[in-house]
Design a protein around this motif. Structure first.
Motif, PDB file in Angstrom:
ATOM      1  N   ALA A 310       0.833  -1.209   0.000  1.00  0.00           N
ATOM      2  CA  ALA A 310       0.000   0.000   0.000  1.00  0.00           C
ATOM      3  C   ALA A 310       0.864   1.254   0.000  1.00  0.00           C
ATOM      4  N   PHE A 311       1.929   1.244   0.785  1.00  0.00           N
ATOM      5  CA  PHE A 311       2.809   2.405   0.893  1.00  0.00           C
ATOM      6  C   PHE A 311       3.448   2.737  -0.450  1.00  0.00           C
ATOM      7  N   VAL A 312       4.009   1.731  -1.110  1.00  0.00           N
ATOM      8  CA  VAL A 312       4.652   1.967  -2.398  1.00  0.00           C
ATOM      9  C   VAL A 312       3.624   2.327  -3.465  1.00  0.00           C
ATOM     10  N   ALA A 313       2.372   1.880  -3.282  1.00  0.00           N
ATOM     11  CA  ALA A 313       1.319   2.219  -4.249  1.00  0.00           C
ATOM     12  C   ALA A 313       1.133   3.729  -4.358  1.00  0.00           C
ATOM     13  N   PHE A 314       1.359   4.450  -3.269  1.00  0.00           N
ATOM     14  CA  PHE A 314       1.252   5.906  -3.331  1.00  0.00           C
ATOM     15  C   PHE A 314       2.332   6.498  -4.241  1.00  0.00           C
ATOM     16  N   LEU A 315       3.506   5.874  -4.252  1.00  0.00           N
ATOM     17  CA  LEU A 315       4.554   6.321  -5.172  1.00  0.00           C
ATOM     18  C   LEU A 315       4.150   6.015  -6.609  1.00  0.00           C
ATOM     19  N   ASP A 316       3.502   4.864  -6.811  1.00  0.00           N
ATOM     20  CA  ASP A 316       2.999   4.528  -8.145  1.00  0.00           C
ATOM     21  C   ASP A 316       1.977   5.555  -8.622  1.00  0.00           C
ATOM     22  N   ILE A 317       1.110   5.990  -7.699  1.00  0.00           N
ATOM     23  CA  ILE A 317       0.107   7.005  -8.050  1.00  0.00           C
ATOM     24  C   ILE A 317       0.804   8.285  -8.483  1.00  0.00           C
ATOM     25  N   ALA A 318       1.863   8.650  -7.754  1.00  0.00           N
ATOM     26  CA  ALA A 318       2.627   9.852  -8.128  1.00  0.00           C
ATOM     27  C   ALA A 318       3.158   9.737  -9.542  1.00  0.00           C
ATOM     28  N   TYR A 319       3.721   8.581  -9.887  1.00  0.00           N
ATOM     29  CA  TYR A 319       4.265   8.390 -11.224  1.00  0.00           C
ATOM     30  C   TYR A 319       3.163   8.387 -12.281  1.00  0.00           C
ATOM     31  N   ALA A 320       2.039   7.735 -11.956  1.00  0.00           N
ATOM     32  CA  ALA A 320       0.944   7.650 -12.927  1.00  0.00           C
ATOM     33  C   ALA A 320       0.355   9.024 -13.231  1.00  0.00           C
ATOM     34  N   ILE A 321       0.232   9.861 -12.198  1.00  0.00           N
ATOM     35  CA  ILE A 321      -0.342  11.196 -12.379  1.00  0.00           C
ATOM     36  C   ILE A 321       0.702  12.154 -12.943  1.00  0.00           C
ATOM     37  N   SER A 322       1.925  12.049 -12.439  1.00  0.00           N
ATOM     38  CA  SER A 322       2.943  13.039 -12.774  1.00  0.00           C
ATOM     39  C   SER A 322       3.389  12.956 -14.225  1.00  0.00           C
ATOM     40  N   GLY A 323       3.390  11.752 -14.811  1.00  0.00           N
ATOM     41  CA  GLY A 323       3.820  11.628 -16.204  1.00  0.00           C
ATOM     42  C   GLY A 323       2.994  12.487 -17.143  1.00  0.00           C
ATOM     43  N   PRO A 324       1.668  12.254 -17.214  1.00  0.00           N
ATOM     44  CA  PRO A 324       0.857  13.096 -18.099  1.00  0.00           C
ATOM     45  C   PRO A 324       0.779  14.553 -17.651  1.00  0.00           C
ATOM     46  N   LEU A 325       0.754  14.800 -16.325  1.00  0.00           N
ATOM     47  CA  LEU A 325       0.697  16.185 -15.847  1.00  0.00           C
ATOM     48  C   LEU A 325       1.962  16.937 -16.231  1.00  0.00           C
ATOM     49  N   ALA A 326       3.117  16.286 -16.052  1.00  0.00           N
ATOM     50  CA  ALA A 326       4.374  16.926 -16.442  1.00  0.00           C
ATOM     51  C   ALA A 326       4.435  17.127 -17.947  1.00  0.00           C
ATOM     52  N   GLY A 327       3.885  16.170 -18.724  1.00  0.00           N
ATOM     53  CA  GLY A 327       3.842  16.335 -20.171  1.00  0.00           C
ATOM     54  C   GLY A 327       3.014  17.537 -20.580  1.00  0.00           C
ATOM     55  N   LEU A 328       1.898  17.745 -19.894  1.00  0.00           N
ATOM     56  CA  LEU A 328       1.044  18.896 -20.172  1.00  0.00           C
ATOM     57  C   LEU A 328       1.755  20.200 -19.817  1.00  0.00           C
ATOM     58  N   VAL A 329       2.415  20.210 -18.663  1.00  0.00           N
ATOM     59  CA  VAL A 329       3.163  21.395 -18.235  1.00  0.00           C
ATOM     60  C   VAL A 329       4.292  21.690 -19.216  1.00  0.00           C
ATOM     61  N   ALA A 330       5.015  20.636 -19.626  1.00  0.00           N
ATOM     62  CA  ALA A 330       6.137  20.824 -20.557  1.00  0.00           C
ATOM     63  C   ALA A 330       5.662  21.355 -21.901  1.00  0.00           C
ATOM     64  N   ALA A 331       4.505  20.874 -22.351  1.00  0.00           N
ATOM     65  CA  ALA A 331       3.997  21.311 -23.653  1.00  0.00           C
ATOM     66  C   ALA A 331       3.651  22.799 -23.653  1.00  0.00           C
ATOM     67  N   HIS A 332       3.219  23.336 -22.507  1.00  0.00           N
ATOM     68  CA  HIS A 332       2.797  24.738 -22.437  1.00  0.00           C
ATOM     69  C   HIS A 332       3.890  25.687 -21.951  1.00  0.00           C
ATOM     70  N   PHE A 333       4.787  25.184 -21.078  1.00  0.00           N
ATOM     71  CA  PHE A 333       5.747  26.095 -20.438  1.00  0.00           C
ATOM     72  C   PHE A 333       7.200  25.676 -20.624  1.00  0.00           C
ATOM     73  N   GLY A 334       7.452  24.584 -21.325  1.00  0.00           N
ATOM     74  CA  GLY A 334       8.819  24.124 -21.531  1.00  0.00           C
ATOM     75  C   GLY A 334       9.209  23.036 -20.550  1.00  0.00           C
ATOM     76  N   TYR A 335      10.250  22.283 -20.916  1.00  0.00           N
ATOM     77  CA  TYR A 335      10.644  21.138 -20.101  1.00  0.00           C
ATOM     78  C   TYR A 335      11.158  21.542 -18.721  1.00  0.00           C
ATOM     79  N   GLY A 336      11.782  22.698 -18.593  1.00  0.00           N
ATOM     80  CA  GLY A 336      12.291  23.126 -17.298  1.00  0.00           C
ATOM     81  C   GLY A 336      11.212  23.295 -16.251  1.00  0.00           C
ATOM     82  N   SER A 337       9.997  23.670 -16.675  1.00  0.00           N
ATOM     83  CA  SER A 337       8.905  23.893 -15.728  1.00  0.00           C
ATOM     84  C   SER A 337       8.456  22.615 -15.033  1.00  0.00           C
ATOM     85  N   VAL A 338       8.806  21.466 -15.596  1.00  0.00           N
ATOM     86  CA  VAL A 338       8.485  20.188 -14.952  1.00  0.00           C
ATOM     87  C   VAL A 338       9.121  20.131 -13.563  1.00  0.00           C
TER      88      VAL A 338
END
Length: 359
Positions: A310-338
């Motif tokens: 269960a504990f590590v699952a929270f890290l998995d959630i971070a990765y699952a959410i952060s990948g597309p969210l960071a991609g969206l941020v990078a597309a609008h503000f550049g890779y550094g904004s990630v």
């Protein structure tokens, strides 16, 4: 090995945008989080060795699917579908392998040494990142994607051979609680870990594209810089959460991670970015054992495998959410904004740790 390679294959060879790359990278962690409960149950009932063996076999299958995608001269849609299937297989394999190894390690040394156990397990994992990322990048650049993916098939098979030879260790018997109740007991520590994982997710998913945009071919060494900082702290201070308390360690660690992410965001040249990755590694090193020690304190001994799942699952959630969210941020503000996103998440993690500490 596939972490710096797959984004370049999807973006440069198949022609997909940053958001799509983030979604494909993140889908692995959806599979991982959905199977952590099963991994915890297998670990508690049959031992961590059994779970690790299952995981290594499935990870080999994931590498085989990546290899098939590289070999097929077909449409980009077919190739990305095979890569996505491989990412899903890797997610299931990772949930089995990591949950099994962490719980197996703790069972072998006892809960009073849980933080040093988690530290050494993490050293092995991030040594793989530090070594594997530049190796994967070098194989990709010199020999092509096919050879890099053959290596991704071979490595889990070697892990399975090592695992098979070792002695199994088991958690104490007793009443085993439903997985949802275990989650309810450790969610605070899991949330803190999840916020730490945002920065690491951005580093692994977009470092290669970030450096390519800056016209630097050294992206594979970013994870090496991260890994060196991470392993140094784990080797030197790995027992600290056992000695002075997990929350205290987690708070200071998250502050250092935030500083490293800010350096990556503001880096004027690749050298500062490498140092930012190194500082991020220093900060990330003890967040997992810090929160992990506190999570284990909240559950009974027969449920430690499920608690780790269960504990590590929270890290998995971070990765699952952060990948597309960071991609969206990078597309609008550049890779550094990630990396600004990662710094903000680390600061929020400090607030979670402070609010979870006993008065």
């Amino acid at each position: 090995m596939p972490l710096p390679v797959i984004p370049l294959f999807l973006h440069d060879h198949l022609g997909f945008d940053s958001l799509t790359v983030g979604l494909v990278i993140g889908v692995q962690f959806v599979a991982t989080v959905l199977t952590r409960g099963y991994a915890g149950r297998i670990t508690d009932e049959q031992g961590g060795k059994r779970s690790a063996l299952i995981g290594s076999a499935v990870l080999g299958i994931a590498g085989l699917l990546y290899l098939i995608a590289a070999l097929l001269d077909s449409s980009p849609v077919v190739s990305i579908a095979i890569v996505v299937t491989g990412r899903l297989a890797a997610g299931f394999g990772e949930s089995q392998f990591v949950t099994g190894c962490v719980s197996w390690s703790i069972a072998s040394v006892g809960p009073e040494r849980s933080s040093i156990s988690m530290s050494w397990t993490g050293i092995a994992m991030f040594a793989a990142l530090a070594i594997g990322a530049p190796v994967g990048m070098a194989l990709y650049q010199v020999y092509g994607l096919e050879v890099a993916m053959i290596a991704c098939v071979a490595a889990p098979l070697v892990a399975a051979a090592i695992t098979f030879r070792e002695r199994p260790w088991f958690s104490p018997g007793g009443v085993r609680e439903p997985f949802y109740r275990v989650i309810g007991q450790i969610w605070r520590e899991g949330l803190g870990l999840m916020l730490q994982g945002v920065g690491l997710a951005g580093l692994t998913a977009f470092a290669s594209l970030y450096f390519a945009a800056e016209r630097s071919a050294n992206a594979g060494w970013v994870m090496t810089a991260f890994g060196v900082g991470f392993i140094f702290v784990r080797l030197t201070f790995g027992s600290l959460p056992d000695r002075i308390g997990g929350y205290r360690v987690a708070i200071w660690s998250l502050a250092v991670e935030a500083a490293g992410q800010a350096m990556l965001w503001l880096a004027p040249n690749p050298y500062v970015a490498f140092f930012g990755a190194f500082v991020t590694g220093l900060g990330c090193a003890l967040v997992f054992p810090g929160f992990g020690v506190e999570a284990l304190e909240r559950v009974s001994p027969p449920n430690r495998g499920s608690a780790m799942g269960a504990f590590v699952a929270f890290l998995d959630i971070a990765y699952a959410i952060s990948g597309p969210l960071a991609g969206l941020v990078a597309a609008h503000f550049g890779y550094g904004s990630v990396y600004l996103l990662g710094a903000i998440a680390a600061v929020l993690g400090i607030l979670v740790a402070r609010s979870s500490r006993p008065a």
